[in-house]
Design an enzyme around this catalytic site. Structure first.
Site, short mmCIF file in Angstrom:
data_model
loop_
_atom_site.label_atom_id
_atom_site.label_comp_id
_atom_site.label_asym_id
_atom_site.label_seq_id
_atom_site.Cartn_x
_atom_site.Cartn_y
_atom_site.Cartn_z
N LYS A 183 0.84 -1.20 0.00
CA LYS A 183 0.00 0.00 0.00
C LYS A 183 0.88 1.25 0.00
O LYS A 183 1.56 1.53 0.98
CB LYS A 183 -0.92 0.06 1.22
CG LYS A 183 -1.93 1.21 1.07
CD LYS A 183 -2.59 1.60 2.37
CE LYS A 183 -1.85 2.67 3.13
NZ LYS A 183 -1.90 4.01 2.53
N GLU A 257 10.49 0.59 10.23
CA GLU A 257 11.43 1.70 10.04
C GLU A 257 10.67 2.97 10.40
O GLU A 257 9.82 3.41 9.65
CB GLU A 257 11.89 1.78 8.58
CG GLU A 257 12.56 0.55 8.05
CD GLU A 257 13.97 0.37 8.57
OE1 GLU A 257 14.42 1.20 9.39
OE2 GLU A 257 14.62 -0.60 8.18
N CYS A 291 13.36 10.36 7.32
CA CYS A 291 13.33 9.88 8.71
C CYS A 291 14.72 9.94 9.34
O CYS A 291 14.84 10.12 10.54
CB CYS A 291 12.77 8.47 8.77
SG CYS A 291 13.49 7.37 7.55
N GLU A 388 10.11 14.89 16.02
CA GLU A 388 10.46 14.86 14.61
C GLU A 388 9.59 15.86 13.87
O GLU A 388 8.37 15.79 13.91
CB GLU A 388 10.21 13.44 14.07
CG GLU A 388 10.70 13.25 12.66
CD GLU A 388 10.54 11.82 12.20
OE1 GLU A 388 9.54 11.19 12.56
OE2 GLU A 388 11.43 11.33 11.47
#
Lengths: 479, 288
Positions: A183, A257, A291, A388
């Protein structure tokens, strides 16, 4: 015209022929989705690019069933050598259609064409080429003789490197002998759908690769599906936690991840010219939608002023604008939602006392944009030093000793990546030893390679992608 | 002449190199399979579990930072000291598990041999699991496994044959890479675990590297599973608990998890690697 002004040099869009609407790619053919369709837009212009189907639970069920059939009847019976040949075919088809894929990626994602053309798409081809060669060498994957595939892999990927993340997921899964249902992210489905055409051109057996589009609900249905043997996810730590809870108590093998808050450590004996370029690449590459981005600059106190001044000078020369322009350095923020998040975290950073500086650039009228921004004098407890941002926002902190740098670098629940800048080799080795992060770049940053394992410590997730380690994540020991 | 009156041992917890009672003041009776009293073991509390995690975290950088050769020698030393105490462990296993002398001796010997097997891995697993990576660019790139951090373990809880061996089969592999451990011992047969802690304390194992809690796994495990300073959770012996809930609690801080398995886990490199993280370092090569 000053020396920094260039005439527009847009890459032609003519190479991409988009259909007005896309269905789901299940069992080798295009089918309608039963959820509410949605539009995918160019974040640089807000122009509607195509209508995309949403897979509901029923559609996901069909896709998993197709993958299971393909696994049982075809893919698991094929020799490793033949699986490898299919993957080599895919690698070559990606290279043949590289420019088309790069343009489509920049259109849908907003990233500069120089990045999609020179980084994303070449790595996609490299990833398939690398894992193609593994398919008939699984005995050397580290699990003993005759390791076995897991079965059906459910793969959910993010919007920051849409096609590259697809390659990181699909290439090792197929090499190991699994079939997949993937997806793509709802804001960037286009290149995954173009990839489905490549799968058809490669004449891959039906059902080995299935692509289902949709939002979070589709991903949830896929991850939860009892017919799935492996879950591989790249995305936020919050969603990663939910996935870890969903699969608790099941037989599903998981690779996650997740987020990061990487420290990029600059010592006073660093090669400053290279370090400046590395800092810029570390946090402003792909608009900071990375990331492993070097979002916390830890700079030794005695070179702090020099580094920050030169960074500002360098950022002033960056060109923000049309992602398809070959001279563009900074493209568009991927979505309005992400732009709102970056803005709100930046406002919090300012309120908490950090000094904000943004590069002077002209913000285009349409689309989602955020100028490269530096926060100086950020404290370790500041929100922008801990959360983040996933945008072009750099937090600058200082340190005096290597021990302090290491303590500050590790002071985060994340542990994905880190950077070290110094000309002293022994210092690199000693500091790298102490950093609790899965990928460390010494005098470079944001390098990726299919042979190099990538993944995090702590709350940045578990499992590795890339290299032999990435292959092992799709295998179990044989009997 | 009457038999000499024996001196029974007080079985306590092992936290940070010391042997405290439970801060809660609670104990529970350890009995033979026939119900005869053997000892009052400490019934560890949530606070004891937290103290153990603090001790394990404090010991981590030293143990992880020791050379692989040094860790190997310390682990081997444990086997040496165990060898000299075979009779004591066999007696405890006979009394507690109701094992025959032969069975008890066999379990002790197997446990010692297992320590030796794992001790030999400390300076080898890195070579076997690491890699030099041929990246397409001017970089020297290598991947090495490193310890995950603090590992919480629910030791096997078997009616027979595991009170020492099950403990060693779960604790030893976690120590190889340099992790530190908080282990919840076999509830019904905790004597071997505390005696093992005494062996560790006299085998050059730094205090805090292995912390032993006795008591109820069902009571303590949820606190360890949810503790933010625990990095990995080995549920090998948690099959009879609500282990799915423990895994869900552990997901909040994305702990590495080993799911329950019946019996004594067999020795494997995979058990060592389950508590490691692969670190990949890219070193730039200069252009000459």
């Amino acid at each position: 015209m000053s020396f920094l002004e260039y005439a527009p040099a847009p890459e032609s869009r003519a190479i991409v022929k988009l259909r007005p609407s896309y269905g789901l790619f299940i069992d080798g053919s295009w089918v309608d989705g039963h959820g509410e369709p949605f539009s995918t837009i160019s974040p640089a212009s807000e122009e509607r690019l195509a209508e995309i189907a949403t897979a509901d639970e029923h559609d996901v069920d069909l896709a998993v069933a197709a993958a299971r059939r393909a696994y049982d009847r075809t893919w698991s019976r094929l020799s490793g050598a033949d699986r490898g040949k299919y993957l080599f075919r895919i690698a070559r088809l990606v290279q043949e259609r590289a420019r088309e894929l790069a343009v489509a990626e920049s259109l849908d994602n907003g990233k500069p064409i120089k990045e999609s053309r020179d980084v994303d798409v070449p790595l996609v081809a490299a990833w398939f080429f690398y894992y193609a060669g593994w398919a008939d060498k699984l005995d050397y994957a580290g699990l003993g003789a005759n390791p076995r595939a897991l079965g059906v892999a459910a793969q959910v990927i993010p919007w920051n490197f849409p096609l590259m993340m697809l390659a990181w997921k699909i290439a090792p899964a197929l090499a190991a002998g699994n079939t997949v249902v993937l997806k793509p992210a709802e804001t960037t489905p286009l290149t995954a759908l173009l990839f489905a055409e490549i799968v058809q051109q490669a004449d891959l057996p039906a059902g080995v690769v299935n692509i289902v589009t949709g939002a979070g609900g589709t991903g949830q249905a896929l991850v939860r599906h009892p017919g799935v043997d492996k879950v591989a996810f790249t995305g936020s730590t919050a969603v990663g936690r939910e996935i870890a809870k969903t699969v608790a108590g099941t037989h599903k093998k998981v690779t996650l991840e997740l987020g990061g808050k990487a420290a990029n450590i600059v010592f006073d004996d660093a090669p400053i010219d290279q370090a400046i370029e590395g800092i810029v690449n570390g946090i402003f590459f792909n608009q900071g939608h990375v990331c492993c981005a070097g979002s916390r600059l830890l700079v030794q106190e005695n070179v702090h002023a020099e580094v920050v001044d030169r960074l500002k000078q360098r950022l002033t020369t960056l060109r923000m604008g049309d992602p398809l322009d070959k001279n563009t350095d900074i493209g568009a923020i991927n979505s309005r939602e992400q732009l709102d998040r970056i803005r709100s975290l930046s406002d919090i950073g300012e309120q908490e006392g950090a000094e904000r500086w943004s590069a002077p650039c002209e913000i285009p009228e349409n689309g989602f944009w955020f100028a490269p921004t530096i926060f100086d004098n950020v404290s370790t407890s500041s929100t922008i030093a801990r959360e983040e941002v996933f945008g072009p926002v750099l937090s600058v902190l200082t340190f005096r000793t290597p021990a302090e740098a290491i303590a500050k670098a590790n002071n985060t629940p994340y542990g994905l990546s880190a950077g070290i800048w110094t000309d002293k080799g022994s210092k690199i080795l000693a500091v790298a030893d102490k950093l609790r992060a899965g990928v460390i770049w010494a005098n470079t940053f944001n390098r990726f390679d299919p042979s190099s394992p990538f993944g995090g410590y702590k709350e940045s997730g578990y499992g590795r992608e890339g290299g032999r380690h990435g292959l092992a994540g799709y295998l179990k020991a044989g009997n | 002449m009457a038999d000499r009156l024996s001196i029974p041992k007080t079985y306590k917890l092992a936290i940070g190199g010391a042997f405290p009672r439970s801060e809660s003041g609670r104990t529970y009776e350890v009995v033979t399979p026939k119900g005869a009293f053997l000892a009052n073991a400490a019934l560890a509390s949530r606070k004891d579990a937290r103290d153990a995690v603090v001790a394990a975290r404090a010991a981590f950088s030293g143990w992880a930072g020791a050379t692989a050769y040094n860790r190997g020698q310390v682990l081997y030393r444990i086997a040496e000291v165990l060898e000299g105490r075979r009779a004591q462990f066999a007696d405890e296993i006979r009394a507690s598990e109701g094992a025959t002398a032969l069975q008890a001796a066999a379990q002790v010997d197997a446990a010692i041999d297992l320590w030796v097997w794992y001790a030999g891995w400390t300076d080898k697993f890195t070579q076997v699991a690491g890699s030099g990576n041929p990246v397409a660019g001017p970089y020297f790139n290598l991947s090495v496994p490193e310890p995950t951090g603090v590992v919480a373990i629910v030791a096997p809880q078997e009616p027979k044959g595991a009170s020492l061996l099950g403990l060693v089969a779960t604790v030893a592999p976690a120590l190889v890479a340099g992790n530190t451990v908080v282990v919840v011992a076999d509830r019904a047969h905790p004597l071997s675990a505390i005696s093992l802690a005494e062996v560790l304390a006299t085998s050059d194992v730094p205090g805090g590297v292995v912390n032993v809690l006795t008591g109820s796994p069902a009571e303590i495990a949820p606190w360890l599973a949810a503790h933010a300073d625990v990095n990995a959770l080995d549920l090998s012996g948690a099959g009879a608990l609500d282990w799915v809930d423990l895994e869900i609690a552990a997901a909040d801080t994305l702990k590495r998890i080993v799911s329950p398995e019946p019996g004594v886990p067999s020795r494997s490199l995979q058990r060592i690697l389950a508590f490691t993280e692969t670190k990949t370092v890219w070193h730039t090569k200069s252009l000459l």
